[in-house]
Design an enzyme around this catalytic site. Structure first.
Site, PDB file in Angstrom:
ATOM      1  N   LYS A 221      28.780  34.688  -2.071  1.00 15.74           N
ATOM      2  CA  LYS A 221      29.507  35.560  -1.037  1.00 15.74           C
ATOM      3  C   LYS A 221      30.555  34.663  -0.384  1.00 15.74           C
ATOM      4  O   LYS A 221      30.422  33.401  -0.486  1.00 15.74           O
ATOM      5  CB  LYS A 221      28.559  36.268  -0.193  1.00 15.74           C
ATOM      6  CG  LYS A 221      27.749  37.237  -0.791  1.00 15.74           C
ATOM      7  CD  LYS A 221      26.745  38.197   0.261  1.00 15.74           C
ATOM      8  CE  LYS A 221      26.239  39.463  -0.627  1.00 15.74           C
ATOM      9  NZ  LYS A 221      25.498  40.154   0.346  1.00 15.74           N
ATOM     10  N   ARG A 255      18.271  37.506  -3.978  1.00 18.24           N
ATOM     11  CA  ARG A 255      19.002  38.336  -5.005  1.00 18.24           C
ATOM     12  C   ARG A 255      20.199  37.505  -5.442  1.00 18.24           C
ATOM     13  O   ARG A 255      21.122  37.310  -4.508  1.00 18.24           O
ATOM     14  CB  ARG A 255      19.387  39.721  -4.415  1.00 18.24           C
ATOM     15  CG  ARG A 255      20.228  40.505  -5.079  1.00 18.24           C
ATOM     16  CD  ARG A 255      20.560  41.865  -4.389  1.00 18.24           C
ATOM     17  NE  ARG A 255      21.402  42.570  -5.143  1.00 18.24           N
ATOM     18  CZ  ARG A 255      22.818  42.721  -5.133  1.00 18.24           C
ATOM     19  NH1 ARG A 255      23.365  41.567  -4.967  1.00 18.24           N
ATOM     20  NH2 ARG A 255      23.437  43.775  -6.150  1.00 18.24           N
TER      21      ARG A 255
END
Length: 274
Positions: A221, A255
């Protein structure tokens, strides 16, 4: 802590890894990468072989400013993929990344195992009643607004306190409806600035008080690649660093886009804890 997946108890005394399978053309890291049956099945086989407990399938990109996708389009993208995966890997535990109750219901009826909802039921009032009816595990994430508006909604007085309160309220709704298995996701990158993402990670151990499995989704991210001034493609090392910190602070599920490296993080942290 455990959750019931199709009659199989998943024990989080050792953290688990959830592999991401985006079948959207516009996801921030792997958009458009898995668009035919061969590439999809090869990637699922790869993730399962490397140690993924769950495969998280998403057909609607939730990146900031993502394009709107109709419900019919989401269904036409995702249902054939669930069928395809389960035909080849019938024991696979498939998580469905959706905030729409109709998509959730049809995917579970097709054989998926759990629902991963970025809005914790706030973008579809029928989502939680549907989960209660289906009696499947439910991942609820913290977010404000929608993927199109969330990055303008970052004004918090006390971020961690407000996210904790959000979960206490959403879990109460879930409990009242009879939802048994709930997993919480603080929502890194969703309605949070770069600095707020690190603030949340720094205080992640406070989420243990909720006594629910905790999912950490930091894989590749912007909090990583913007800090390092690189790109999502170059953010694997940074992902491993933050995954390790998340595990040390109590994460039950990672995740990730890169399963092998996440599994290694789990093994090393477990060895350290022993």
């Amino acid at each position: 802590m455990t959750i019931n997946c199709k009659g199989q108890l998943i024990d989080f005394s050792i953290p688990k890894v959830m592999g991401v399978l985006n079948i959207t053309p516009d996801s921030f890291y792997d958009g458009g990468k898995y668009k035919d049956e061969t590439s999809i099945l090869n990637q699922v086989e790869h993730m399962l072989a490397e140690g993924a407990t769950f495969i998280d399938v998403g057909a609607y990109s939730s990146r900031p400013n993502a394009e709107y996708v109709s419900e019919d389009e989401e269904l036409s993208r995702i249902l054939p993929i669930v069928e395809l995966i389960l035909k080849r890997f019938p024991e696979a535990l498939i998580s469905i990344d959706t905030f729409r109750s109709t998509v959730a219901k049809k995917c579970i009826e097709t054989g998926a195992t759990l629902i991963n909802d970025i809005s914790a039921g706030q973008l579809d009032e029928n989502m939680m009643p549907t989960i209660a009816e289906l009696q499947v595990p439910y991942i609820m994430m913290h977010m404000r607004g929608t993927p199109q508006t969330m990055q303008s909604l970052t004004d918090y007085e006390d971020l961690t306190k407000e996210v904790l309160f959000y979960f206490s309220e959403r879990i109460r709704v879930a409990r009242d409806l009879g939802i048994v298995d709930v997993i919480i996701d603080p929502g890194f990158g969703f309605a949070k600035t770069l600095e707020q993402n690190f603030e949340l990670l720094n205080q992640l151990e406070l989420f243990k008080m909720i006594e629910k499995p905790l999912l950490a989704g930091v894989s590749r991210k912007s909090m990583i690649y913007k800090t390092l001034e690189t790109s999502a493609q170059e953010a694997l090392n940074g992902t491993s660093v933050l995954n390790t910190i998340a595990l040390q602070k109590g994460a039950s599920i990672l995740r990730v886009h890169d399963v092998k490296e996440a599994v290694e993080c789990v093994k090393l942290v477990e060895a350290l804890n022993q």
